[in-house]
Design a protein around this motif. Structure first.
Motif, PDB file in Angstrom:
ATOM      1  N   LEU A 112       0.865  -1.183   0.000  1.00  0.00           N
ATOM      2  CA  LEU A 112       0.000   0.000   0.000  1.00  0.00           C
ATOM      3  C   LEU A 112       0.899   1.229   0.000  1.00  0.00           C
ATOM      4  CD1 LEU A 112      -2.871   1.158   0.137  1.00  0.00           C
ATOM      5  CD2 LEU A 112      -2.696   1.082   2.641  1.00  0.00           C
ATOM      6  N   LEU A 113       0.902   1.944  -1.108  1.00  0.00           N
ATOM      7  CA  LEU A 113       1.726   3.138  -1.278  1.00  0.00           C
ATOM      8  C   LEU A 113       0.881   4.365  -0.928  1.00  0.00           C
ATOM      9  CD1 LEU A 113       4.352   4.505  -2.486  1.00  0.00           C
ATOM     10  CD2 LEU A 113       3.168   4.421  -4.705  1.00  0.00           C
ATOM     11  N   TYR A 114       1.487   5.313  -0.200  1.00  0.00           N
ATOM     12  CA  TYR A 114       0.706   6.496   0.189  1.00  0.00           C
ATOM     13  C   TYR A 114       1.583   7.738   0.273  1.00  0.00           C
ATOM     14  CZ  TYR A 114       2.601   5.446   4.845  1.00  0.00           C
ATOM     15  OH  TYR A 114       3.449   5.185   5.898  1.00  0.00           O
ATOM     16  N   ASN A 115       0.938   8.876   0.081  1.00  0.00           N
ATOM     17  CA  ASN A 115       1.582  10.178   0.216  1.00  0.00           C
ATOM     18  C   ASN A 115       1.613  10.542   1.698  1.00  0.00           C
ATOM     19  OD1 ASN A 115       1.506  13.180   0.563  1.00  0.00           O
ATOM     20  ND2 ASN A 115       1.733  13.162  -1.667  1.00  0.00           N
ATOM     21  N   THR A 116       2.798  10.795   2.235  1.00  0.00           N
ATOM     22  CA  THR A 116       2.927  11.022   3.682  1.00  0.00           C
ATOM     23  C   THR A 116       2.369  12.366   4.126  1.00  0.00           C
ATOM     24  OG1 THR A 116       5.203  11.758   3.301  1.00  0.00           O
ATOM     25  CG2 THR A 116       4.889   9.469   3.977  1.00  0.00           C
ATOM     26  N   ASP A 117       2.205  13.305   3.209  1.00  0.00           N
ATOM     27  CA  ASP A 117       1.542  14.572   3.569  1.00  0.00           C
ATOM     28  C   ASP A 117       0.046  14.355   3.744  1.00  0.00           C
ATOM     29  OD1 ASP A 117       3.781  16.149   3.676  1.00  0.00           O
ATOM     30  OD2 ASP A 117       3.572  16.953   1.637  1.00  0.00           O
ATOM     31  N   LYS A 118      -0.534  13.559   2.862  1.00  0.00           N
ATOM     32  CA  LYS A 118      -1.976  13.291   2.926  1.00  0.00           C
ATOM     33  C   LYS A 118      -2.310  12.250   3.995  1.00  0.00           C
ATOM     34  CE  LYS A 118      -2.854  16.065  -0.488  1.00  0.00           C
ATOM     35  NZ  LYS A 118      -3.594  17.335  -0.266  1.00  0.00           N
ATOM     36  N   PHE A 119      -1.325  11.389   4.287  1.00  0.00           N
ATOM     37  CA  PHE A 119      -1.501  10.361   5.315  1.00  0.00           C
ATOM     38  C   PHE A 119      -0.347  10.476   6.309  1.00  0.00           C
ATOM     39  CE2 PHE A 119      -3.709   8.770   1.613  1.00  0.00           C
ATOM     40  CZ  PHE A 119      -4.828   8.126   2.109  1.00  0.00           C
ATOM     41  N   PRO A 120      -0.374  11.497   7.185  1.00  0.00           N
ATOM     42  CA  PRO A 120       0.725  11.645   8.150  1.00  0.00           C
ATOM     43  C   PRO A 120       0.870  10.433   9.072  1.00  0.00           C
ATOM     44  CG  PRO A 120      -1.124  13.103   8.665  1.00  0.00           C
ATOM     45  CD  PRO A 120      -1.390  12.548   7.317  1.00  0.00           C
ATOM     46  N   LYS A 121      -0.224   9.729   9.263  1.00  0.00           N
ATOM     47  CA  LYS A 121      -0.192   8.474  10.000  1.00  0.00           C
ATOM     48  C   LYS A 121      -0.408   7.351   8.996  1.00  0.00           C
ATOM     49  CE  LYS A 121      -2.295   6.007  13.902  1.00  0.00           C
ATOM     50  NZ  LYS A 121      -3.371   6.038  14.932  1.00  0.00           N
ATOM     51  N   ALA A 122       0.477   6.366   8.996  1.00  0.00           N
ATOM     52  CA  ALA A 122       0.401   5.296   8.007  1.00  0.00           C
ATOM     53  C   ALA A 122      -0.942   4.578   8.060  1.00  0.00           C
ATOM     54  CB  ALA A 122       1.524   4.293   8.241  1.00  0.00           C
ATOM     55  N   PRO A 123      -1.607   4.405   6.918  1.00  0.00           N
ATOM     56  CA  PRO A 123      -2.850   3.621   6.914  1.00  0.00           C
ATOM     57  C   PRO A 123      -2.549   2.182   7.316  1.00  0.00           C
ATOM     58  CG  PRO A 123      -2.107   4.093   4.672  1.00  0.00           C
ATOM     59  CD  PRO A 123      -1.228   4.880   5.583  1.00  0.00           C
ATOM     60  N   THR A 124      -3.469   1.594   8.021  1.00  0.00           N
ATOM     61  CA  THR A 124      -3.243   0.233   8.529  1.00  0.00           C
ATOM     62  C   THR A 124      -4.076  -0.824   7.811  1.00  0.00           C
ATOM     63  OG1 THR A 124      -4.936   0.552  10.234  1.00  0.00           O
ATOM     64  CG2 THR A 124      -2.658   1.105  10.815  1.00  0.00           C
ATOM     65  N   SER A 125      -4.919  -0.397   6.862  1.00  0.00           N
ATOM     66  CA  SER A 125      -5.818  -1.324   6.177  1.00  0.00           C
ATOM     67  C   SER A 125      -5.899  -0.995   4.688  1.00  0.00           C
ATOM     68  CB  SER A 125      -7.217  -1.251   6.791  1.00  0.00           C
ATOM     69  OG  SER A 125      -8.154  -1.974   6.006  1.00  0.00           O
ATOM     70  N   TRP A 126      -6.167  -2.028   3.907  1.00  0.00           N
ATOM     71  CA  TRP A 126      -6.415  -1.828   2.481  1.00  0.00           C
ATOM     72  C   TRP A 126      -7.712  -1.062   2.258  1.00  0.00           C
ATOM     73  CZ3 TRP A 126      -2.888  -2.352  -1.088  1.00  0.00           C
ATOM     74  CH2 TRP A 126      -1.832  -3.273  -0.914  1.00  0.00           C
ATOM     75  N   ALA A 127      -8.468  -0.826   3.321  1.00  0.00           N
ATOM     76  CA  ALA A 127      -9.713  -0.058   3.193  1.00  0.00           C
ATOM     77  C   ALA A 127      -9.469   1.301   2.562  1.00  0.00           C
ATOM     78  CB  ALA A 127     -10.355   0.116   4.574  1.00  0.00           C
ATOM     79  N   ALA A 128      -8.237   1.812   2.677  1.00  0.00           N
ATOM     80  CA  ALA A 128      -7.907   3.140   2.130  1.00  0.00           C
ATOM     81  C   ALA A 128      -8.158   3.228   0.628  1.00  0.00           C
ATOM     82  CB  ALA A 128      -6.455   3.481   2.438  1.00  0.00           C
ATOM     83  N   ILE A 129      -7.989   2.117  -0.096  1.00  0.00           N
ATOM     84  CA  ILE A 129      -8.185   2.186  -1.549  1.00  0.00           C
ATOM     85  C   ILE A 129      -9.635   1.900  -1.959  1.00  0.00           C
ATOM     86  CG2 ILE A 129      -5.776   1.662  -2.073  1.00  0.00           C
ATOM     87  CD1 ILE A 129      -6.639  -1.189  -2.840  1.00  0.00           C
ATOM     88  N   TYR A 130     -10.496   1.714  -0.969  1.00  0.00           N
ATOM     89  CA  TYR A 130     -11.928   1.557  -1.225  1.00  0.00           C
ATOM     90  C   TYR A 130     -12.733   2.676  -0.575  1.00  0.00           C
ATOM     91  CZ  TYR A 130     -10.181  -3.112  -2.303  1.00  0.00           C
ATOM     92  OH  TYR A 130      -9.460  -4.158  -2.822  1.00  0.00           O
ATOM     93  N   ASP A 131     -12.044   3.635   0.013  1.00  0.00           N
ATOM     94  CA  ASP A 131     -12.672   4.714   0.781  1.00  0.00           C
ATOM     95  C   ASP A 131     -13.031   5.884  -0.132  1.00  0.00           C
ATOM     96  OD1 ASP A 131     -13.367   6.745   2.555  1.00  0.00           O
ATOM     97  OD2 ASP A 131     -11.846   6.156   4.032  1.00  0.00           O
ATOM     98  N   ALA A 132     -14.308   6.276  -0.131  1.00  0.00           N
ATOM     99  CA  ALA A 132     -14.779   7.377  -0.977  1.00  0.00           C
ATOM    100  C   ALA A 132     -14.085   8.699  -0.652  1.00  0.00           C
ATOM    101  CB  ALA A 132     -16.291   7.529  -0.833  1.00  0.00           C
TER     102      ALA A 132
END
Length: 377
Positions: free
Chosen positions: A146-166
């Motif tokens: 799961l790749l993420y932008n650290t500015d938009k996600f200052p806390k690391a996402p812990t679930s794949w739910a992030a790519i299904y989140d509206a």
């Protein structure tokens, strides 16, 4: 080379054609090379830096054909009756199709000196070994992270739910590949245990429908389905994507370019790829093929390959060579903890109608391809 309608026909055939796995026909020893070797490989898997020394040492001239997908690899290995190519660097979503199609022959791993140095889980993995018979020689591997932008996600996402989140609509990227269905299945296996998903590659029609429904709800949220790693890299560089399914290669490349990104393996775990060199059942250059497999299994070559492509070697002894070439790279690619890190990964394997327990309740790769087209619309 098959083009247009010919390649389309070959790919369609590759999905449904099943014969019998080829029986072992091992050479007693590796003899003199035949002077040539024809391979199908992922781009970046046969670079001059390590191919030219091999050719010089063995006299085996390597003729390279790069494929853009696993479907194309299967089609090419069946082309012309299966005798045009000697070796293929197949991923797990192609390897079982090649085995059960009778397209590749068993490999005698005793003729590969470095085999004993491989990660234990890659010596006889289910995607290239059937009933103790090795139809493939493990090569490089890695997770889908799961790749993420650290500015938009200052806390690391812990679930794949992030790519299904509206909330992330228009900022999500995922691979354009039917095997992506397995990623969604892995997520749903934890989110909705009542579905009874125990293996993300073994889905009943009902389970496949549930996964398809999830991916259809994701479709409007997607900025782009990426075919090449460079596509996703550009999306993150430009800020067009802030979260997505990726390979470690994207993370490392983006960080090197100064992008504010990180990756993680979420709580649900991850799928991943483990590539194998597989020998055509009708190879005309068996000695050169064995010489090649032995050569690319050595620590130095595996280290070169890993650093060029952004992945992890099968040979544990490649760690020293990696760090010598790029300090800290052994840890960066998790080879220093391979025996534990690898257990988080559910490696790609070809979905088949017959489940591993022998029942006929599972859906095959052809069904997955059809569903993927439905999902994308």
């Amino acid at each position: 080379m098959a083009t247009g309608a010919a390649l389309a026909t070959a790919i369609a055939f590759s999905v449904s054609a099943f014969a019998e796995p080829a029986a072992p026909n091992y050479p007693q020893t590796i003899g003199k090379g035949e002077g040539a070797l024809n391979i199908v490989a992922w781009e970046g898997y046969a670079e001059d830096a390590w191919i030219k020394p091999f050719e010089k040492d063995t006299g085996c001239v390597v003729n390279r054909k790069y494929a853009g997908s696993s479907d194309e690899m299967v089609a090419l290995m069946r082309q012309g009756g299966g005798a045009e190519y000697d070796l293929v660097s197949a991923s797990g979503d192609a390897s079982l199709r090649l085995i059960y199609g009778g397209d590749v022959q068993p490999i005698d791993v005793k003729l590969i000196p470095d085999f004993d140095n491989f990660v234990a889980d890659l010596k006889a993995p289910p995607h290239n070994t059937i009933k103790g018979v090795h139809y493939g020689l493990s090569y490089e591997w890695g997770p889908n992270v799961l790749l993420y932008n650290t500015d938009k996600f200052p806390k690391a996402p812990t679930s794949w739910a992030a790519i299904y989140d509206a909330k992330n609509k228009g900022k999500i990227s995922v691979p354009d590949n039917p095997i992506q269905i397995a990623d969604a299945a892995l997520y749903l296996s934890k989110k909705d245990p009542s579905l009874g998903i125990t293996d993300p590659y073994e889905l009943t029609p009902k389970q496949l429908d549930a996964v398809t429904a999830l991916l259809k709800t994701q479709r409007p949220l997607i900025k782009k389905y990426w075919a090449l790693a460079s596509d996703e890299i550009e999306l993150f560089k430009n800020g067009d994507a802030t979260v997505g399914a990726a390979w470690p290669y994207q993370t490392i490349t983006l960080k090197a370019a100064g992008a504010k990104v990180a990756d993680t393996i979420p709580a649900e775990g991850a799928t991943g790829w483990a590539d194998s060199w597989m020998l055509s059942a009708k190879s005309k250059h068996v000695n050169c093929a064995y010489k090649f497999m032995a050569y690319v299994s050595t620590p130095d070559v595996q280290a070169q390959q890993a650093l060029f492509f952004g992945e992890t070697p099968a040979n544990l002894k490649a760690c020293t060579a990696m760090d010598k070439a790029d300090k800290g790279s052994c840890a960066k690619y998790h080879l220093n903890e391979a025996e534990t890190y690898i257990k988080q990964i559910k490696f790609w394997k070809t979905p088949q109608a017959t489940c591993s327990n022998g029942s006929k309740d599972c859906t095959d790769y052809g069904a997955w391809q059809t569903k993927w087209q439905e999902i994308k619309g």
